[in-house]
Enzyme design. Structure first.
Site, mmCIF file in Angstrom:
data_model
loop_
_atom_site.group_PDB
_atom_site.id
_atom_site.type_symbol
_atom_site.label_atom_id
_atom_site.label_comp_id
_atom_site.label_asym_id
_atom_site.label_seq_id
_atom_site.Cartn_x
_atom_site.Cartn_y
_atom_site.Cartn_z
ATOM 1 N N SER A 110 0.761 -1.250 0.042
ATOM 2 C CA SER A 110 -0.211 0.231 0.063
ATOM 3 C C SER A 110 0.887 1.166 0.012
ATOM 4 O O SER A 110 0.331 2.069 -0.707
ATOM 5 C CB SER A 110 -0.980 -0.021 1.141
ATOM 6 O OG SER A 110 -1.627 1.189 1.339
ATOM 7 N N GLU A 145 5.579 2.002 14.310
ATOM 8 C CA GLU A 145 6.720 1.351 13.765
ATOM 9 C C GLU A 145 6.353 0.263 12.631
ATOM 10 O O GLU A 145 6.970 -0.095 11.904
ATOM 11 C CB GLU A 145 6.948 0.240 14.972
ATOM 12 C CG GLU A 145 8.415 -0.627 14.664
ATOM 13 C CD GLU A 145 8.937 -1.145 15.884
ATOM 14 O OE1 GLU A 145 9.803 -2.181 15.836
ATOM 15 O OE2 GLU A 145 8.648 -0.783 16.896
#
Length: 302
Positions: free
Chosen positions: A70, A96
């Site tokens: 993505s 993260e």
């Protein structure tokens, strides 16, 4: 499109400002701090280190790869949050997964909100933000609560106010940490729900707790069935008595015949009977020679 380009250019400008030794910003009072703190800045990925206070210890690799795909197509939509720890050096506070996925696709920079915080503030920000996530498992949440209590020196009441959760909810999560580590791992891997864990925690004996845990997995017990099993085990003191209770009794006549079988075959013959009345006869053997001996005995009756 023009607004997005302008915003990105501004981020690059602030990034250059942070790389200027004459504009090293270490506190909110420093020159140009108001331009950087709280702004979205394009930071070099190599200038960012992971947060040692990150409560999440495992990352789903397939989900991480999906996020990377993505990001490759659309870019990083939601900036990460970092804190400044040295000249042009930053530490993750949150994001993260986005950071890891960006490194996977080879990005050189990543948009980030910059905060100036000490270790305690960074820990609290990381823990509180992660607690609000929907995809943490119950043990991760419990560990985050415990760290806030231990390392920020919060009481359960203060923690309740800080994160907007009832004290009873916090207490229920913290109790999960008393489960045997093997069971905690089972919860983290998705084999058990929090409901299962809350039922098992009522068994104080860790060895017995593990026995019940294995039965829950083997029989795919629901939370309600697990609660019933735990109550039964608590009253009897063992799982073996629970097994005996649920095992149909062998009729007296069959027991007598089993003795004859054992005598004839020279081995302890066992019989299992179902609730419907049918069953099976089990004749053990100790070796290949013993098996051949039993075979000859059976053939001799023909």
């Amino acid at each position: 499109m023009a607004k997005a380009t302008k915003k990105q250019a501004l981020g690059r400008g602030l990034s250059a400002l942070l790389k200027d030794p004459e504009n090293d910003i270490n506190s909110a009072k420093d020159k140009n701090a108001d331009k950087v703190v709280g702004s979205i800045v394009e930071l070099d990925i190599d200038a960012i280190e992971v947060n040692p206070f990150q409560p999440r210890t495992s990352f789903n690799e397939s989900a991480l790869q999906e996020l990377a795909t993505s990001i490759k197509e659309l870019g990083v939509i939601q900036p990460i949050t970092v804190r400044k720890i040295d000249f042009n050096k930053f530490q993750l506070v949150s994001g993260e997964r986005r950071f890891r996925a960006s490194k996977l696709v080879g990005l050189n920079t990543i948009p980030a909100y910059i905060r100036i915080a000490n270790d305690q503030e960074s820990l609290e920000m990381a823990l509180v933000e992660n607690i609000q996530r929907q995809d943490l498992d119950p043990i991760e949440i419990a560990l985050s609560y415990q760290r806030l209590i231990d390392e920020i020196s919060l009481t359960q009441e203060q923690l309740s106010d800080r994160i907007g959760k009832n004290r009873s909810t916090i207490a229920n999560y913290l109790r999960l940490l008393k489960l045997d580590p093997i069971i905690q791992t089972g919860m983290r891997d998705g084999f058990l729900s929090m409901g299962h864990g809350r039922a098992l925690i009522n068994i104080d004996d860790l060895e017995l707790q593990l026995e019940v845990y294995e039965k829950v997995l083997a029989d795919s017990l629901s939370v309600r069935d697990t609660e019933k099993l735990v109550k039964s085990v608590q009253s009897s003191g063992s799982l073996s008595s629970e097994k005996t209770k649920n095992t149909p009794k062998v009729p007296k006549e069959i027991k007598e015949s089993v003795k004859d079988f054992s005598s004839y075959f020279g081995a302890k013959v066992d019989v299992k009977v179902s609730k419907k009345g049918n069953g099976k006869v089990i004749i053990p053997f100790s070796s290949q020679e013993d098996f051949e001996r039993l075979t000859k005995l059976i053939h001799s009756e023909k």
